[in-house]
Design an enzyme around this catalytic site. Structure first.
Site, mmCIF file in Angstrom:
data_model
loop_
_atom_site.group_PDB
_atom_site.id
_atom_site.type_symbol
_atom_site.label_atom_id
_atom_site.label_comp_id
_atom_site.label_asym_id
_atom_site.label_seq_id
_atom_site.Cartn_x
_atom_site.Cartn_y
_atom_site.Cartn_z
ATOM 1 N N SER A 281 -16.488 3.187 -4.692
ATOM 2 C CA SER A 281 -16.003 2.294 -5.234
ATOM 3 C C SER A 281 -15.706 1.209 -4.085
ATOM 4 O O SER A 281 -15.391 1.496 -2.975
ATOM 5 C CB SER A 281 -14.339 2.659 -5.649
ATOM 6 O OG SER A 281 -13.599 1.286 -6.120
ATOM 7 N N TYR B 166 -6.649 7.159 -5.441
ATOM 8 C CA TYR B 166 -7.927 6.941 -5.911
ATOM 9 C C TYR B 166 -8.695 6.686 -4.800
ATOM 10 O O TYR B 166 -10.066 7.048 -4.514
ATOM 11 C CB TYR B 166 -7.934 5.916 -6.986
ATOM 12 C CG TYR B 166 -9.311 5.694 -7.618
ATOM 13 C CD1 TYR B 166 -10.087 6.299 -8.410
ATOM 14 C CD2 TYR B 166 -9.709 4.407 -7.070
ATOM 15 C CE1 TYR B 166 -11.262 6.163 -8.999
ATOM 16 C CE2 TYR B 166 -11.146 3.990 -7.454
ATOM 17 C CZ TYR B 166 -11.875 4.770 -8.417
ATOM 18 O OH TYR B 166 -13.227 4.504 -9.113
#
Length: 254
Positions: A147, A160
């Site tokens: 990400s 996350y």
């Protein structure tokens, strides 16, 4: 003849979103694709059916990740699928795409959230690779989906971001470890992509526009934007690239 004809690929989390587009793209290039899913059997079957309608080859593999015995189940089902396709053991391309999200600033983080995100986003890819190394052929490809949140401060989803940051470090170590076998290991880092995972962040036109504004192109990413990059890394054209994190975020937060 496609760039991946004769290759076999395992794509985790391939029933929907980015994973579905990756599976379709690899199949379009000629690969036999194992479409892994955790719970949504209907979506996985639709992914497989779509590939077959386009004259590609695919089969589904059901295994919930982040639970005891997950990797053992994954490979048992994978082997069954290979046999059903008349293929022997072994594969060439592993795409660790499966992941889960959870928004929480530091004061809101719970042990349960931490354990769930790391179990799926970090622990599962590690042991999928570990148990897959005797199956992945020399000259193969490992592609981890990370990400863009790992290169910016993103306190809204701190756990996350941490789980994906660990995946980036994992990629570096693997690339050095597996270079002698000709296996390349790279990471692809999307930004906001229009998928079910972030649907809760797009509940209004204004919220969607805010997310789109992160990119220099002023739009949300599409699953195909990421899948095309993965297809390149899966091909022989990327043979001299390893240990890299390829940003596929549309220039988000440059």
């Amino acid at each position: 003849m496609g760039a991946l004809t004769g290759k076999t690929a395992l794509v985790t989390g391939a029933s929907r979103g980015i994973g579905r587009s990756i599976a379709r793209r690899l199949a379009d290039e000629g690969a036999l694709v194992a479409v892994h899913f955790g719970k949504d059997a209907d979506a996985a079957r639709e992914t497989v059916a779509g590939i077959r309608r386009s004259h590609g080859r695919a089969f589904d593999v059901r295994a919930e990740l982040g639970v005891p015995g997950d990797v053992k189940t994954l490979y048992a089902k994978f082997d069954e699928g290979l046999a059903s396709e008349g293929e022997g053991p072994g594969f060439d391309i592993l795409v660790n795409n499966a992941g889960t999200s959870g928004s929480a600033v530091i004061d809101e983080v719970t042990p349960e959230l931490f354990d769930r995100l790391f179990a799926v986003n970090t622990r599962a890819p590690l042991f999928i690779v570990q148990q897959g190394l005797k199956r992945i052929r020399d000259g193969g490809r490992i592609i981890n989906i990370s990400s863009a949140a790992t290169r910016i401060a993103y306190p809204e989803s701190i756990v996350y971001s941490m789980s994906k940051g660990a995946l980036d470090t994992f990629t570096l170590a693997l690339a050095k470890e597996l270079g002698g076998r000709g296996i390349t290991v790279n990471t692809v880092a999307p930004g906001f992509v229009e998928t079910d995972m972030n649907a809760a962040k797009r509940t209004s036109r204004e919220a969607t526009a805010e997310l789109a504004s992160w990119s220099v192109f002023d739009r949300l990413g599409r699953p195909d934007d990421v899948a095309d990059v993965v297809a390149f890394l899966a091909s022989d054209s990327s043979r001299w690239i390893t240990g890299q994190c390829i940003d596929a975020s549309g220039g988000s937060r440059l």
